[in-house]
Design a protein around this motif. Structure first.
Motif, PDB file in Angstrom:
ATOM      1  N   LEU A 721       0.797  -1.302  -0.076  1.00  0.00           N
ATOM      2  CA  LEU A 721       0.075   0.092   0.126  1.00  0.00           C
ATOM      3  C   LEU A 721       0.894   1.246  -0.031  1.00  0.00           C
ATOM      4  CD1 LEU A 721      -2.678  -1.200   2.375  1.00  0.00           C
ATOM      5  CD2 LEU A 721      -3.034  -0.551  -0.024  1.00  0.00           C
ATOM      6  N   VAL A 722       2.111   1.185   0.638  1.00  0.00           N
ATOM      7  CA  VAL A 722       2.966   2.448   0.728  1.00  0.00           C
ATOM      8  C   VAL A 722       3.450   2.453  -0.920  1.00  0.00           C
ATOM      9  CG1 VAL A 722       5.192   3.106   1.108  1.00  0.00           C
ATOM     10  CG2 VAL A 722       3.720   2.318   3.042  1.00  0.00           C
ATOM     11  N   THR A 723       3.739   1.344  -1.453  1.00  0.00           N
ATOM     12  CA  THR A 723       4.069   1.433  -2.802  1.00  0.00           C
ATOM     13  C   THR A 723       3.173   2.091  -3.745  1.00  0.00           C
ATOM     14  OG1 THR A 723       5.472  -0.385  -2.527  1.00  0.00           O
ATOM     15  CG2 THR A 723       5.147   0.065  -4.772  1.00  0.00           C
ATOM     16  N   ALA A 724       1.799   1.750  -3.376  1.00  0.00           N
ATOM     17  CA  ALA A 724       0.661   2.284  -4.129  1.00  0.00           C
ATOM     18  C   ALA A 724       0.340   3.766  -3.720  1.00  0.00           C
ATOM     19  CB  ALA A 724      -0.584   1.356  -4.058  1.00  0.00           C
ATOM     20  N   ARG A 725       1.180   4.352  -3.062  1.00  0.00           N
ATOM     21  CA  ARG A 725       0.954   5.685  -2.395  1.00  0.00           C
ATOM     22  C   ARG A 725      -0.516   5.822  -1.805  1.00  0.00           C
ATOM     23  NH1 ARG A 725       3.511   9.374  -7.218  1.00  0.00           N
ATOM     24  NH2 ARG A 725       5.500   8.383  -7.260  1.00  0.00           N
ATOM     25  N   ARG A 726      -0.635   4.866  -0.797  1.00  0.00           N
ATOM     26  CA  ARG A 726      -1.868   5.020   0.161  1.00  0.00           C
ATOM     27  C   ARG A 726      -1.326   5.016   1.604  1.00  0.00           C
ATOM     28  NH1 ARG A 726      -5.569   0.394  -2.908  1.00  0.00           N
ATOM     29  NH2 ARG A 726      -6.748   0.642  -0.921  1.00  0.00           N
ATOM     30  N   GLU A 750       4.335   1.585  10.750  1.00  0.00           N
ATOM     31  CA  GLU A 750       3.148   2.456  10.819  1.00  0.00           C
ATOM     32  C   GLU A 750       3.411   3.779  11.022  1.00  0.00           C
ATOM     33  OE1 GLU A 750       0.811   0.675  14.236  1.00  0.00           O
ATOM     34  OE2 GLU A 750      -0.787   2.240  13.772  1.00  0.00           O
ATOM     35  N   ALA A 751       4.420   4.232  11.952  1.00  0.00           N
ATOM     36  CA  ALA A 751       4.505   5.715  12.486  1.00  0.00           C
ATOM     37  C   ALA A 751       4.808   6.449  11.193  1.00  0.00           C
ATOM     38  CB  ALA A 751       5.547   5.491  13.551  1.00  0.00           C
ATOM     39  N   ALA A 752       5.952   5.775  10.128  1.00  0.00           N
ATOM     40  CA  ALA A 752       6.163   6.430   9.088  1.00  0.00           C
ATOM     41  C   ALA A 752       4.907   6.674   8.170  1.00  0.00           C
ATOM     42  CB  ALA A 752       7.252   5.570   8.166  1.00  0.00           C
ATOM     43  N   ALA A 753       4.214   5.755   8.306  1.00  0.00           N
ATOM     44  CA  ALA A 753       2.965   5.886   7.386  1.00  0.00           C
ATOM     45  C   ALA A 753       1.981   6.817   7.811  1.00  0.00           C
ATOM     46  CB  ALA A 753       2.138   4.495   7.264  1.00  0.00           C
ATOM     47  N   TRP A 754       1.782   7.003   8.928  1.00  0.00           N
ATOM     48  CA  TRP A 754       0.821   8.167   9.532  1.00  0.00           C
ATOM     49  C   TRP A 754       1.346   9.399   9.535  1.00  0.00           C
ATOM     50  CZ3 TRP A 754      -3.639   7.185  10.314  1.00  0.00           C
ATOM     51  CH2 TRP A 754      -4.252   5.978  10.912  1.00  0.00           C
ATOM     52  N   ARG A 755       2.793   9.336   9.547  1.00  0.00           N
ATOM     53  CA  ARG A 755       3.727  10.710   9.031  1.00  0.00           C
ATOM     54  C   ARG A 755       3.277  11.173   7.703  1.00  0.00           C
ATOM     55  NH1 ARG A 755       9.867  11.816   8.725  1.00  0.00           N
ATOM     56  NH2 ARG A 755       9.965  14.150   9.222  1.00  0.00           N
ATOM     57  N   ALA A 756       3.389  10.072   6.815  1.00  0.00           N
ATOM     58  CA  ALA A 756       3.226  10.344   5.336  1.00  0.00           C
ATOM     59  C   ALA A 756       1.805  10.867   5.188  1.00  0.00           C
ATOM     60  CB  ALA A 756       3.697   9.245   4.594  1.00  0.00           C
ATOM     61  N   ALA A 757       1.074  10.288   5.978  1.00  0.00           N
ATOM     62  CA  ALA A 757      -0.526  10.582   5.705  1.00  0.00           C
ATOM     63  C   ALA A 757      -0.849  12.010   6.436  1.00  0.00           C
ATOM     64  CB  ALA A 757      -1.377   9.607   6.439  1.00  0.00           C
ATOM     65  N   GLY A 758      -0.215  12.579   6.946  1.00  0.00           N
ATOM     66  CA  GLY A 758       0.004  14.090   7.457  1.00  0.00           C
ATOM     67  C   GLY A 758      -0.698  13.922   8.825  1.00  0.00           C
ATOM     68  N   LYS A 759      -0.458  13.173   9.711  1.00  0.00           N
ATOM     69  CA  LYS A 759      -0.935  12.719  11.112  1.00  0.00           C
ATOM     70  C   LYS A 759       0.212  12.340  11.924  1.00  0.00           C
ATOM     71  CE  LYS A 759      -5.508  11.344   9.428  1.00  0.00           C
ATOM     72  NZ  LYS A 759      -6.702  10.371   9.631  1.00  0.00           N
ATOM     73  N   PRO A 760       1.167  13.541  12.437  1.00  0.00           N
ATOM     74  CA  PRO A 760       2.310  13.094  13.235  1.00  0.00           C
ATOM     75  C   PRO A 760       1.957  12.734  14.448  1.00  0.00           C
ATOM     76  CG  PRO A 760       1.881  15.308  12.710  1.00  0.00           C
ATOM     77  CD  PRO A 760       0.947  14.929  11.939  1.00  0.00           C
ATOM     78  N   ALA A 761       0.708  13.064  15.119  1.00  0.00           N
ATOM     79  CA  ALA A 761       0.417  12.858  16.500  1.00  0.00           C
ATOM     80  C   ALA A 761       0.227  11.300  16.552  1.00  0.00           C
ATOM     81  CB  ALA A 761      -1.074  13.492  16.921  1.00  0.00           C
ATOM     82  N   ASP A 762      -0.369  10.855  15.635  1.00  0.00           N
ATOM     83  CA  ASP A 762      -0.689   9.410  15.449  1.00  0.00           C
ATOM     84  C   ASP A 762       0.712   8.454  15.325  1.00  0.00           C
ATOM     85  OD1 ASP A 762      -3.718   9.462  13.768  1.00  0.00           O
ATOM     86  OD2 ASP A 762      -3.340   9.189  15.874  1.00  0.00           O
ATOM     87  N   ALA A 763       1.479   9.321  14.719  1.00  0.00           N
ATOM     88  CA  ALA A 763       2.933   8.636  14.615  1.00  0.00           C
ATOM     89  C   ALA A 763       3.482   8.544  15.882  1.00  0.00           C
ATOM     90  CB  ALA A 763       3.578   9.271  13.411  1.00  0.00           C
ATOM     91  N   VAL A 764       3.454   9.465  16.601  1.00  0.00           N
ATOM     92  CA  VAL A 764       4.233   9.804  17.846  1.00  0.00           C
ATOM     93  C   VAL A 764       3.692   8.723  18.844  1.00  0.00           C
ATOM     94  CG1 VAL A 764       4.687  11.083  19.985  1.00  0.00           C
ATOM     95  CG2 VAL A 764       5.097  11.892  17.648  1.00  0.00           C
ATOM     96  N   ARG A 765       2.249   8.441  18.890  1.00  0.00           N
ATOM     97  CA  ARG A 765       1.469   7.709  19.553  1.00  0.00           C
ATOM     98  C   ARG A 765       1.929   6.326  19.536  1.00  0.00           C
ATOM     99  NH1 ARG A 765      -2.092   4.407  17.962  1.00  0.00           N
ATOM    100  NH2 ARG A 765      -2.820   5.744  16.191  1.00  0.00           N
ATOM    101  N   VAL A 766       2.212   5.861  18.210  1.00  0.00           N
ATOM    102  CA  VAL A 766       2.670   4.536  17.856  1.00  0.00           C
ATOM    103  C   VAL A 766       3.839   3.909  18.578  1.00  0.00           C
ATOM    104  CG1 VAL A 766       3.303   2.943  16.149  1.00  0.00           C
ATOM    105  CG2 VAL A 766       0.871   4.255  15.865  1.00  0.00           C
ATOM    106  N   LEU A 767       4.729   5.161  18.270  1.00  0.00           N
ATOM    107  CA  LEU A 767       6.223   5.055  18.798  1.00  0.00           C
ATOM    108  C   LEU A 767       6.344   4.674  20.242  1.00  0.00           C
ATOM    109  CD1 LEU A 767       8.088   6.852  16.312  1.00  0.00           C
ATOM    110  CD2 LEU A 767       7.815   4.328  16.161  1.00  0.00           C
ATOM    111  N   LYS A 768       5.665   5.652  20.756  1.00  0.00           N
ATOM    112  CA  LYS A 768       5.752   5.564  22.367  1.00  0.00           C
ATOM    113  C   LYS A 768       5.138   4.293  22.887  1.00  0.00           C
ATOM    114  CE  LYS A 768       6.115  10.550  23.410  1.00  0.00           C
ATOM    115  NZ  LYS A 768       5.547  11.686  24.153  1.00  0.00           N
TER     116      LYS A 768
END
Length: 928
Positions: A721-726, A750-768
């Motif tokens: 899905l990342v390859t497909a730009r989703r 997952e964190a990188a994907a959320w960030r690419a989707a414009g949702k950095p808060a979700d990215a931080v949540r996943v990593l923490k």
């Protein structure tokens, strides 16, 4: 191909050979300063012209035409701040909107304000002329920002609104060039020139294309057409100088460079070209003086440090030369010129190991040329490594098959290995290539000896100078001739003489062993052969002689086998020895021991087809039928247990049109290693390529459901899905997979994907959440630290990064980010960390960090080239512009600093140093 110094332009501009120009028309002829300005322009003195237009503006401040002329001249000089101000003033006074807008657009483009251009000049259809100009400029800006699709659309709009306009044609040329279609780009330029044969911009671009494809005469002629009409065109002047240099017409090149420098004495490209010309003329002092003028800017030119190293070597300043050569190699490790120079300097300093290491690294990168391999071979020979030398000379000969000197050295190295067949072949090829040197004569003699032509060998030896005949090689040759003539005492005398000259001489030892065997002294021969194989485990003839002596039924088989086992045990990775010992064991009926030799690491892990085939034979002899079959498939497929071999073979099969066979091969590999991530990704990629995303997702889901394929298979659906730009769908796919079996790979993805989707808060949540249960995960720590830096949570980032560096001290990203965070608070350890990161990975990020730390530490001159590199990669980042401006003003380049800061602070983008940047801007404005 020699690179142009203009390729040191910022990356965002390099795709566009020359900044898009807009036709301004001719200013009306006026009295006084206007006439003087026009006269200065006619003779190419743009500085004088600008001064006179300034005088004219002071006399007639409300003249729109005069202000437009000043703006146009300032643009030609690259003074974009003045150009923009005067263009706006001209428009306010009623100047032609189309021409005035064109000047503004050009000012934005020259100064690299691409984001601002797109913001300040939205696309418009009416009036058509202005709309076409804007569309063309937008295409240029979008290309610089990497927005290729948008740029293509803007260029199409420019052609639609103004199909015959120069601007539209230039935009089309730029877009097609950025897409790699040089033919289409040149066709667009030719279309412009068919309508406007003297269009300077199109001519300069066309000349640049001609220069790049190594047509210097044509390029020089094209640049001359520009200069005949506008002698003050500095770009055309310098480019023509480069073309003359490519034609080795250095006098003409120097004339052009000096004219350019007379107009713009501080021109970096001009000074650099002059230093190149001086170095070519061996005017080392002059070249050095000009290179010193460039200071830290020298690093902006691709060959800057190489020229400096050559110059310093010419001056006898060896330490400075080596430092500059190392800088060049660090920046351009795949450039053989720099590596060869560094190796030469290492040899001059008595460090052959360093020289060999540098050249070997170049060879590993696949960028070594014939001279590099030849140089490596000579160094390896000096280090008594005949096998490595032969490999290097063989590579050199493949690139230069008619070079008799290289072929002669290849023959000598083959001889040192004891490879008679290889020596004969190389010597014959050297003869065919016209070898005449004494070394070639020696090889001819050896070739004759190996052919059994003793008369020719003796004749060739007779032609050698006396000192060569008395050398080590000469004595070995004499001993070999005497040995073949069965004069064993004379042979031993010659070989002993060679060993006195060089106690490490394996050719002399092999000759002594032959003589000992012929004299009935097998124990001495075994001893000599063992000495050879301990020194050179791959020595073909020594291995053959010793294994023959160890064969069952030989008089001293047991003693010879003991020597062979000892040398093989000392060099277990050497295939020649392993194959020889296994063969001896098999002939003696000891198949299990033969299997053990060939199945043991490290020889097994090298996956050498010949070894694998021998292992299959040994397994069959031992009754290990399943394993024998596996080894046979491995040999036929060039190591089927190797993931890399699987992937390479699958790729070749797909290329041949056998996609089904490729998938079957990978499926076969996955049956043996179902959790191999690389094999899984290869299978998914093959299905995606042949059947599309839906089928690939289905295949990925099937793998993910197989427990034996986990955990690697769990990332596959999200990866596709990342390859497909989703990215958002990918993030959800990773999260779903983590419910089955959570892992670092899934959390980071997952964190990188959320960030690419414009949702950095979700990215931080996943990593923490992941680090709470896996606090040692360096990958997750590094990514979370990056998010903290972006959010200005620097203490948190520093703590995380220290943990990463502790665990991974060679991680350039972690080192760089840690240096940045420490540097923000002024910590003393920031600079060494940043230097280490830049050395490991020289890129815009590490350049920015090191440059800013140097600037803060009072080393602005060193910082400027690093910060230029960073700013060029971040054209829309006001913080990068500020950091460069800060360093520039510290070096005295206050006008350039002001030109950078003004647009950087024109917007409302927040960044940590904004307040400091505002103070600097006020200070710079107050100094004008």
């Amino acid at each position: 191909m020699r690179r142009s110094p203009f390729s040191a332009m910022p990356r965002s501009l390099r795709a566009l050979p020359v900044v898009l120009a807009f036709t301004l028309g001719a200013a009306p002829v006026m009295a006084g300063p206007q006439e003087r300005a026009q006269a200065a322009q006619a003779r190419g003195d743009l500085r004088a012209a600008q001064l006179e237009w300034r005088n004219a503006v002071r006399e007639q401040p409300d003249s729109a035409a005069t202000r437009a002329a000043l703006a146009a001249t300032s643009l030609d000089l690259g003074d974009t701040e003045l150009a923009e101000r005067e263009a706006r003033a001209a428009l306010e006074r009623g100047y032609d909107k189309g021409i005035g807008t064109a000047m503004l657009l050009r000012a934005y483009l020259i100064s690299g304000r691409f984001e601002e251009l797109l913001r300040d000049f939205p696309a418009q259809d009416s009036p058509a002329l202005v709309g076409g100009q804007i569309a063309a400029a937008r295409a240029q800006a979008q290309l610089a920002l990497g927005q290729v699709e948008a740029a293509t659309q803007s260029a199409a709009q420019a052609r639609q609104l103004t199909p015959n306009a120069t601007e539209a044609g230039l935009a089309t040329a730029a877009v097609t060039l950025a897409a790699g279609d040089r033919a289409a780009s040149e066709a667009a330029l030719d279309a412009i020139l068919a309508r406007e044969p003297d269009n300077a911009e199109a001519l300069v671009r066309k000349g640049s294309l001609q220069f790049e494809r190594r047509e210097p005469a044509a390029a020089a002629a094209t640049f001359t057409r520009v200069l005949d009409r506008t002698p003050g065109n500095i770009s055309a002047r310098l480019r023509r100088g480069e073309a003359f240099m490519q034609m080795n017409e250095d006098a003409k090149a120097r004339a052009d460079v000096e004219v350019a420098l007379a107009a713009l004495p501080g021109s970096g490209p001009g000074i650099y070209l002059l230093s190149l010309l001086q170095a070519r003329a061996r005017d080392w002092g002059g070249a050095d003086a000009n290179l010193q003028k460039l200071g830290a800017v020298l690093g902006n030119f691709p060959d800057g440090y190489l020229v400096l190293a050559t110059t310093k070597r010419g001056l006898g300043q060896v330490a400075q030369a080596e430092d500059a050569a190392r800088r060049h190699v660090a920046r351009r490790p795949e450039d053989p010129r720099g590596v060869k120079l560094l190796a030469s300097l290492s040899m001059d300093g008595g460090r052959p190991e360093d020289a060999a290491a540098a050249l070997s690294a170049l060879a590993v990168r696949g960028k070594a040329d014939a001279e590099s391999y030849d140089m490596l071979g000579r160094i390896q020979s000096s280090l008594n490594r005949p096998r490595e030398a032969a490999e290097a000379f063989q590579s050199a000969a493949a690139l230069a098959p008619n070079d008799s000197a290289i072929l002669s050295r290849l023959a000598a190295s083959r001889l040192a290995m004891g490879d008679a067949e290889g020596t004969t072949d190389a010597a014959n090829r050297a003869v065919q290539a016209g070898a005449q040197a004494p070394a070639a004569r020696q090889m001819l003699a050896y070739a004759a000896l190996f052919r059994g032509d003793l008369q020719t060998a003796a004749a060739e030896m007779a032609k050698l100078p006396p000192d060569v005949r008395r050398s080590e090689n000469g004595q070995v040759l004499e001993g070999t001739l005497q040995l073949m003539q069965m004069d064993l005492p004379a042979a031993r005398t010659a070989f002993e003489a060679a060993l006195k000259i060089n106690p490490q001489s394996n050719p002399a030892r092999i000759g002594m062993a032959r003589a000992a065997n012929l004299q009935g002294m097998p124990a001495e021969a075994e001893r000599l052969l063992g000495e050879i194989l301990r020194q050179e485990p791959g020595h073909v003839e020594a291995t053959a002689q010793l294994s023959a002596a160890a064969m069952p039924g030989a008089p001293r088989a047991q003693e010879a086998r003991a020597v062979l086992e000892a040398v093989q045990s000392a060099a277990p990775a050497e295939p020649v020895l392993a194959l020889a010992l296994a063969n001896v064991l098999l002939r003696g009926g000891d198949a299990p021991r033969a299997v053990a030799v060939l199945a043991a690491d490290p020889i097994r892990s090298r996956a050498i087809p010949a070894v694998t085939l021998a292992r299959a034979e040994a397994r069959a002899a031992a009754g290990q039928w399943t394993e024998a079959e596996e080894d046979s498939r491995e040999a036929l497929a060039a190591a089927p247990e190797s993931t890399a071999a699987h992937r390479q073979l699958a790729g070749l099969m797909v290329r041949a049109g056998n996609a089904r066979g490729a998938e079957a091969l990978i499926q076969q590999g996955l049956r043996n290693k179902p959790d191999d991530a690389a094999l899984q990704q290869t299978l998914a990629g093959l299905v995606l390529q042949s059947q599309g995303l839906e089928a690939a997702m289905a295949a990925a889901e099937r793998l993910a459901q197989q427990p034996a394929a986990r955990p690697a298979s769990l990332t596959l659906p999200g990866d596709l899905l990342v390859t497909a730009r989703r990215p958002e769908d990918a993030a959800r796919a990773y999260a779903a997979a983590a419910k089955t079996d959570a892992s670092s790979a899934l959390a980071v993805r997952e964190a990188a994907a959320w960030r690419a989707a414009g949702k950095p808060a979700d990215a931080v949540r996943v990593l923490k959440a992941w680090l709470a249960q896996s606090p040692e995960d360096a990958d997750a720590m590094l990514l979370l630290a990056q998010f903290d830096i972006e959010a200005n949570r620097l203490p948190e980032a520093e703590q995380l990064l220290r943990g990463v560096v502790t665990r991974r001290p060679q991680d350039a990203v972690a080192l760089n980010n840690l240096a940045w965070t420490i540097g923000q608070r002024g910590g003393a350890e920031a600079q060494p960390l940043a230097e280490r990161a830049f050395f490991l990975s020289p890129n815009p990020d590490t350049a920015d960090t090191l440059g800013w730390i140097l600037a803060r530490n009072g080393k602005a001159g060193q910082a400027v080239p690093l910060l230029r590199r960073s700013a060029a990669a971040r054209t829309s980042d006001p913080a990068a512009a500020f950091r460069l401006a800060y360093a520039l003003q510290a070096t005295g380049a206050k006008d350039e600093a002001l030109a950078l800061l003004t647009p950087a602070l024109a917007g409302t983008n927040a960044f940590p140093e904004r307040a400091e940047a505002s103070r600097l801007l006020a200070e710079l404005r107050g100094q004008r």
